[in-house]
Design a protein around this motif. Sequence first.
Motif, mmCIF file in Angstrom:
data_model
loop_
_atom_site.group_PDB
_atom_site.id
_atom_site.type_symbol
_atom_site.label_atom_id
_atom_site.label_comp_id
_atom_site.label_asym_id
_atom_site.label_seq_id
_atom_site.Cartn_x
_atom_site.Cartn_y
_atom_site.Cartn_z
ATOM 1 N N HIS A 42 0.836 -1.198 0.000
ATOM 2 C CA HIS A 42 0.000 0.000 0.000
ATOM 3 C C HIS A 42 0.877 1.258 0.000
ATOM 4 O O HIS A 42 0.619 2.211 -0.751
ATOM 5 C CB HIS A 42 -0.930 -0.003 1.207
ATOM 6 N N ALA A 43 1.900 1.262 0.859
ATOM 7 C CA ALA A 43 2.765 2.441 0.953
ATOM 8 C C ALA A 43 3.523 2.670 -0.347
ATOM 9 O O ALA A 43 3.612 3.798 -0.850
ATOM 10 C CB ALA A 43 3.742 2.268 2.113
ATOM 11 N N ALA A 44 4.074 1.602 -0.934
ATOM 12 C CA ALA A 44 4.853 1.742 -2.157
ATOM 13 C C ALA A 44 3.971 2.169 -3.324
ATOM 14 O O ALA A 44 4.362 3.027 -4.133
ATOM 15 C CB ALA A 44 5.553 0.421 -2.479
ATOM 16 N N ALA A 45 2.775 1.593 -3.433
ATOM 17 C CA ALA A 45 1.866 1.965 -4.520
ATOM 18 C C ALA A 45 1.457 3.425 -4.412
ATOM 19 O O ALA A 45 1.416 4.156 -5.410
ATOM 20 C CB ALA A 45 0.637 1.061 -4.498
ATOM 21 N N HIS A 46 1.173 3.868 -3.188
ATOM 22 C CA HIS A 46 0.746 5.256 -2.976
ATOM 23 C C HIS A 46 1.831 6.238 -3.411
ATOM 24 O O HIS A 46 1.524 7.307 -3.964
ATOM 25 C CB HIS A 46 0.385 5.461 -1.510
ATOM 26 N N GLN A 47 3.079 5.891 -3.185
ATOM 27 C CA GLN A 47 4.181 6.772 -3.586
ATOM 28 C C GLN A 47 4.191 7.027 -5.092
ATOM 29 O O GLN A 47 4.661 8.068 -5.552
ATOM 30 C CB GLN A 47 5.520 6.154 -3.160
ATOM 31 N N HIS A 48 3.662 6.077 -5.853
ATOM 32 C CA HIS A 48 3.662 6.204 -7.312
ATOM 33 C C HIS A 48 2.280 6.552 -7.866
ATOM 34 O O HIS A 48 2.063 6.461 -9.078
ATOM 35 C CB HIS A 48 4.153 4.896 -7.938
ATOM 36 N N GLY A 49 1.360 6.940 -6.991
ATOM 37 C CA GLY A 49 0.043 7.335 -7.444
ATOM 38 C C GLY A 49 -0.866 6.181 -7.803
ATOM 39 O O GLY A 49 -1.835 6.356 -8.545
ATOM 40 N N TYR A 50 -0.567 5.010 -7.269
ATOM 41 C CA TYR A 50 -1.398 3.829 -7.506
ATOM 42 C C TYR A 50 -2.129 3.433 -6.234
ATOM 43 O O TYR A 50 -1.750 3.820 -5.117
ATOM 44 C CB TYR A 50 -0.538 2.643 -7.969
ATOM 45 N N LEU A 104 -0.702 -8.652 -19.014
ATOM 46 C CA LEU A 104 -0.345 -7.591 -18.073
ATOM 47 C C LEU A 104 0.804 -8.055 -17.194
ATOM 48 O O LEU A 104 1.028 -9.252 -17.052
ATOM 49 C CB LEU A 104 -1.547 -7.159 -17.219
ATOM 50 N N PRO A 105 1.537 -7.127 -16.571
ATOM 51 C CA PRO A 105 2.694 -7.509 -15.764
ATOM 52 C C PRO A 105 2.308 -8.363 -14.562
ATOM 53 O O PRO A 105 1.278 -8.138 -13.924
ATOM 54 C CB PRO A 105 3.266 -6.160 -15.309
ATOM 55 N N VAL A 106 3.162 -9.341 -14.259
ATOM 56 C CA VAL A 106 2.987 -10.230 -13.115
ATOM 57 C C VAL A 106 4.276 -10.230 -12.306
ATOM 58 O O VAL A 106 5.372 -10.362 -12.873
ATOM 59 C CB VAL A 106 2.647 -11.668 -13.558
ATOM 60 N N VAL A 107 4.148 -10.094 -10.988
ATOM 61 C CA VAL A 107 5.303 -10.170 -10.092
ATOM 62 C C VAL A 107 4.997 -11.196 -9.013
ATOM 63 O O VAL A 107 3.983 -11.101 -8.320
ATOM 64 C CB VAL A 107 5.633 -8.813 -9.441
ATOM 65 N N SER A 108 5.860 -12.183 -8.860
ATOM 66 C CA SER A 108 5.746 -13.175 -7.797
ATOM 67 C C SER A 108 6.572 -12.718 -6.600
ATOM 68 O O SER A 108 7.743 -12.357 -6.748
ATOM 69 C CB SER A 108 6.240 -14.540 -8.290
ATOM 70 N N ASP A 153 8.172 -1.778 -7.705
ATOM 71 C CA ASP A 153 9.124 -1.254 -8.692
ATOM 72 C C ASP A 153 9.185 -2.158 -9.930
ATOM 73 O O ASP A 153 9.244 -1.664 -11.068
ATOM 74 C CB ASP A 153 10.523 -1.133 -8.079
ATOM 75 N N LEU A 154 9.167 -3.471 -9.717
ATOM 76 C CA LEU A 154 9.219 -4.397 -10.844
ATOM 77 C C LEU A 154 7.956 -4.293 -11.701
ATOM 78 O O LEU A 154 8.016 -4.325 -12.933
ATOM 79 C CB LEU A 154 9.394 -5.832 -10.340
ATOM 80 N N ALA A 155 6.799 -4.165 -11.032
ATOM 81 C CA ALA A 155 5.538 -4.045 -11.777
ATOM 82 C C ALA A 155 5.519 -2.760 -12.603
ATOM 83 O O ALA A 155 5.131 -2.773 -13.783
ATOM 84 C CB ALA A 155 4.365 -4.077 -10.803
ATOM 85 N N LEU A 156 5.952 -1.655 -12.001
ATOM 86 C CA LEU A 156 5.937 -0.376 -12.726
ATOM 87 C C LEU A 156 6.978 -0.356 -13.839
ATOM 88 O O LEU A 156 6.779 0.298 -14.877
ATOM 89 C CB LEU A 156 6.173 0.769 -11.747
ATOM 90 N N ARG A 157 8.068 -1.073 -13.650
ATOM 91 C CA ARG A 157 9.074 -1.190 -14.718
ATOM 92 C C ARG A 157 8.447 -1.826 -15.954
ATOM 93 O O ARG A 157 8.672 -1.369 -17.087
ATOM 94 C CB ARG A 157 10.242 -2.028 -14.205
ATOM 95 N N ARG A 158 7.659 -2.854 -15.735
ATOM 96 C CA ARG A 158 6.978 -3.507 -16.864
ATOM 97 C C ARG A 158 5.949 -2.569 -17.500
ATOM 98 O O ARG A 158 5.811 -2.515 -18.726
ATOM 99 C CB ARG A 158 6.281 -4.772 -16.381
ATOM 100 N N LEU A 159 5.199 -1.863 -16.678
ATOM 101 C CA LEU A 159 4.196 -0.941 -17.210
ATOM 102 C C LEU A 159 4.843 0.166 -18.030
ATOM 103 O O LEU A 159 4.335 0.549 -19.095
ATOM 104 C CB LEU A 159 3.370 -0.354 -16.060
ATOM 105 N N ASP A 160 5.958 0.696 -17.542
ATOM 106 C CA ASP A 160 6.664 1.741 -18.291
ATOM 107 C C ASP A 160 7.166 1.202 -19.628
ATOM 108 O O ASP A 160 7.104 1.891 -20.658
ATOM 109 C CB ASP A 160 7.841 2.277 -17.464
#
Length: 348
Positions: free
Chosen positions: A96-104, A151-155, A311-318
Amino acid sequence: MTPASTDRDTPGRPRRVTMRDVARAAGVSQPLVSIVFRDVPGASEETRAHVLAVAGQLGYRRDERARLLRQGHSRLLGVAFEPVQPFHGEILDGLHAAAHQHGYDVVLAAVTPHRGEDAALEALLRDRCEALILLGSALPQTRLEQISATLPVVSVTRAFDSTAFDSVTTDDHRGAALAVEHLISLEHRRIAYIDADREAGGARRRAGYQDTMAAAGLGEQMLIVRGGASEAGGAAAITQLLARDPAPTAVIAFNDRCAVGVVSQARVLGRCVPGDLSVVGFDDSEQASLPYLDLTTLAQDPHLLAHTAVDLALRRLDATAEDTAVTGEHTVLPAQLVARTSTAPASR
């Protein structure tokens, strides 16, 4: 006027307050209300203040998800997790904290005994999540690769080597090795391991135990029993182990939940922890430091796991947005032994 008093309401059933309701109550047009909520030119400061005050009185909440979907984005990260695992809860806080930092924002889907992981993922896909973060996924690699085609997947906590999706884990093999080395330093030789090979990290932890015992010349002392990742599994496993002759003097549990069952059942059976039996867990969950347990354990960093996953998920989205190709990235974070009072020198 209140949200429950409009002429279209069903008696006794509240409905969502709309912009039309705000416009009627404020005595202005609906397009003007839209201008205020979109914060674009076209309304005076006095009108803006009036509309916002009325909206607050009515309890109006703007449907941000619908607005984003109209723009082709949901700004949502879907997370599948197991509610029974306390460590998953700690990772969720970091997500939650990490997603919020990136506006997600984060959408959660629980995996339970009566709801499989596939069903949880389908729910997240219906919510139009932009990426999926899977905690302790039990799905085969081929299934995750199939999903990652759309869509991006992170395990998280389960390692993979796929080029199609990403993963972040703690070094389970080295963590188990640190546990064995710690117990050997306390002069334990009959060290047992409670296995949970179907759980994320299970195979690597078992291998770490086996490799380190063998390297220390204790191959004949190795003892592995299946226990699982729950308190009940740990209790059943230690009952079986303490019935052996000779019984082990130390036990490494698959995780902290399992270790709690080991400690509790050992005491029920009349054994003193750590006087008669040293116990090591894995995760360093919040319960590990409780005074009545004070469990020696291998620490994973839930917030670092979470931030790395985002970070890995957003890397894929970018990369998708820029139409560039990326290969799988698989991050392994270090484990750290946290020594507490559930381990002590072997009794002579």
